[in-house]
Design a protein around this motif. Sequence first.
Motif, short mmCIF file in Angstrom:
data_model
loop_
_atom_site.label_atom_id
_atom_site.label_comp_id
_atom_site.label_asym_id
_atom_site.label_seq_id
_atom_site.Cartn_x
_atom_site.Cartn_y
_atom_site.Cartn_z
N ILE A 4 8.95 -66.28 -42.96
CA ILE A 4 9.74 -65.06 -43.04
C ILE A 4 10.29 -64.68 -41.67
O ILE A 4 11.39 -64.16 -41.55
CB ILE A 4 8.94 -63.91 -43.68
N GLU A 5 9.54 -64.98 -40.59
CA GLU A 5 10.01 -64.70 -39.24
C GLU A 5 11.24 -65.53 -38.91
O GLU A 5 12.16 -65.05 -38.24
CB GLU A 5 8.91 -64.96 -38.20
N THR A 6 11.28 -66.77 -39.39
CA THR A 6 12.43 -67.63 -39.17
C THR A 6 13.66 -67.07 -39.87
O THR A 6 14.74 -66.99 -39.28
CB THR A 6 12.14 -69.05 -39.69
N ILE A 7 13.50 -66.65 -41.10
CA ILE A 7 14.62 -66.09 -41.86
C ILE A 7 15.11 -64.80 -41.21
O ILE A 7 16.32 -64.58 -41.07
CB ILE A 7 14.21 -65.86 -43.32
N ILE A 8 14.18 -63.96 -40.76
CA ILE A 8 14.56 -62.71 -40.12
C ILE A 8 15.29 -62.97 -38.81
O ILE A 8 16.29 -62.32 -38.50
CB ILE A 8 13.32 -61.81 -39.90
N SER A 9 14.83 -63.94 -38.01
CA SER A 9 15.49 -64.21 -36.73
C SER A 9 16.89 -64.77 -36.95
O SER A 9 17.81 -64.44 -36.20
CB SER A 9 14.65 -65.15 -35.86
N ILE A 10 17.09 -65.58 -37.98
CA ILE A 10 18.43 -66.11 -38.27
C ILE A 10 19.34 -64.98 -38.73
O ILE A 10 20.48 -64.85 -38.27
CB ILE A 10 18.35 -67.24 -39.31
N CYS A 11 18.87 -64.13 -39.62
CA CYS A 11 19.68 -63.01 -40.10
C CYS A 11 19.98 -62.03 -38.98
O CYS A 11 21.10 -61.50 -38.89
CB CYS A 11 18.97 -62.30 -41.25
N LEU A 12 19.01 -61.77 -38.12
CA LEU A 12 19.22 -60.89 -36.98
C LEU A 12 20.28 -61.45 -36.05
O LEU A 12 21.18 -60.73 -35.61
CB LEU A 12 17.91 -60.69 -36.22
N GLY A 13 20.19 -62.74 -35.77
CA GLY A 13 21.17 -63.37 -34.90
C GLY A 13 22.57 -63.32 -35.47
O GLY A 13 23.53 -63.01 -34.76
N VAL A 93 23.88 -64.21 -28.34
CA VAL A 93 22.97 -63.36 -29.10
C VAL A 93 22.24 -64.17 -30.17
O VAL A 93 21.04 -64.02 -30.38
CB VAL A 93 23.75 -62.18 -29.73
N MET A 94 22.97 -65.04 -30.83
CA MET A 94 22.35 -65.89 -31.87
C MET A 94 21.32 -66.83 -31.25
O MET A 94 20.22 -66.98 -31.77
CB MET A 94 23.44 -66.67 -32.60
N ALA A 95 21.66 -67.44 -30.11
CA ALA A 95 20.73 -68.37 -29.47
C ALA A 95 19.48 -67.66 -28.97
O ALA A 95 18.38 -68.22 -29.03
CB ALA A 95 21.42 -69.09 -28.31
N SER A 96 19.64 -66.44 -28.49
CA SER A 96 18.48 -65.73 -27.95
C SER A 96 17.53 -65.24 -29.04
O SER A 96 16.35 -65.05 -28.79
CB SER A 96 18.92 -64.56 -27.09
N LEU A 104 18.46 -78.43 -30.04
CA LEU A 104 19.60 -78.93 -30.80
C LEU A 104 19.91 -78.00 -31.97
O LEU A 104 21.06 -77.61 -32.18
CB LEU A 104 19.33 -80.35 -31.31
N PHE A 105 18.89 -77.62 -32.72
CA PHE A 105 19.09 -76.72 -33.86
C PHE A 105 19.52 -75.33 -33.39
O PHE A 105 20.41 -74.72 -33.97
CB PHE A 105 17.82 -76.64 -34.71
N THR A 106 18.88 -74.83 -32.33
CA THR A 106 19.19 -73.50 -31.82
C THR A 106 20.65 -73.40 -31.40
O THR A 106 21.37 -72.50 -31.81
CB THR A 106 18.27 -73.16 -30.62
N ILE A 111 26.25 -71.83 -32.07
CA ILE A 111 27.69 -72.05 -31.94
C ILE A 111 28.40 -71.88 -33.27
O ILE A 111 29.43 -71.21 -33.35
CB ILE A 111 27.96 -73.45 -31.33
N ILE A 112 27.82 -72.43 -34.32
CA ILE A 112 28.48 -72.36 -35.62
C ILE A 112 28.39 -70.96 -36.22
O ILE A 112 29.39 -70.36 -36.61
CB ILE A 112 27.87 -73.40 -36.58
N ALA A 113 27.19 -70.43 -36.32
CA ALA A 113 27.00 -69.13 -36.98
C ALA A 113 27.25 -67.97 -36.04
O ALA A 113 27.81 -66.96 -36.44
CB ALA A 113 25.59 -69.05 -37.56
N GLY A 114 26.83 -68.09 -34.80
CA GLY A 114 26.99 -66.98 -33.85
C GLY A 114 28.40 -66.84 -33.34
O GLY A 114 29.02 -65.79 -33.43
N GLY A 115 28.94 -67.92 -32.79
CA GLY A 115 30.32 -67.87 -32.26
C GLY A 115 31.35 -67.82 -33.36
O GLY A 115 32.42 -67.23 -33.20
N GLY A 116 31.06 -68.43 -34.49
CA GLY A 116 32.02 -68.45 -35.59
C GLY A 116 32.05 -67.18 -36.40
O GLY A 116 33.02 -66.89 -37.09
N THR A 117 31.00 -66.39 -36.33
CA THR A 117 30.93 -65.14 -37.09
C THR A 117 31.87 -64.10 -36.51
O THR A 117 32.39 -63.26 -37.22
CB THR A 117 29.49 -64.59 -37.11
#
Length: 118
Positions: A4-13, A93-96, A104-106, A111-117
């Motif tokens: 759940i922490e992983t999902i929350i960190s992705i959504c937060l980012g 912000v997404m990477a942090s 590699l995943f981070t 880049i894809i989700a953070g910069g593209g959003t």
Amino acid sequence: MISIETIISICLGIGLAASAGFRVFVPLFILSLASYLNWIPVNESWSWLGETPALIALGIAMIFEVLAYYIPFVDNILDTIAVPLAAIAGTAVMASSLVDFSPLFTWGLAIIAGGGTV
């Protein structure tokens, strides 16, 4: 298994990256403040974001950015500069906010989700 922490960190980012398109320094200041108060964990390489000098610098930049909105000439200059900076800030912000992932995943997701959003 994804925690759940992983999902929350992705959504937060993604959420903070999307808001970076609105104003560049506001989401960075909020992330810095939340990291300073230990509300949001940040990646080890981004721990400087929760320190006092970063909080002060981002706070001053945020205040300047919000006040400059009321001066049309300054706002136009900031908007010209903010377009590429918003993508960079969204990526940062997404990477942090992604913790416990491989670099590699981070950075790929940042880049894809953070910069593209933005």
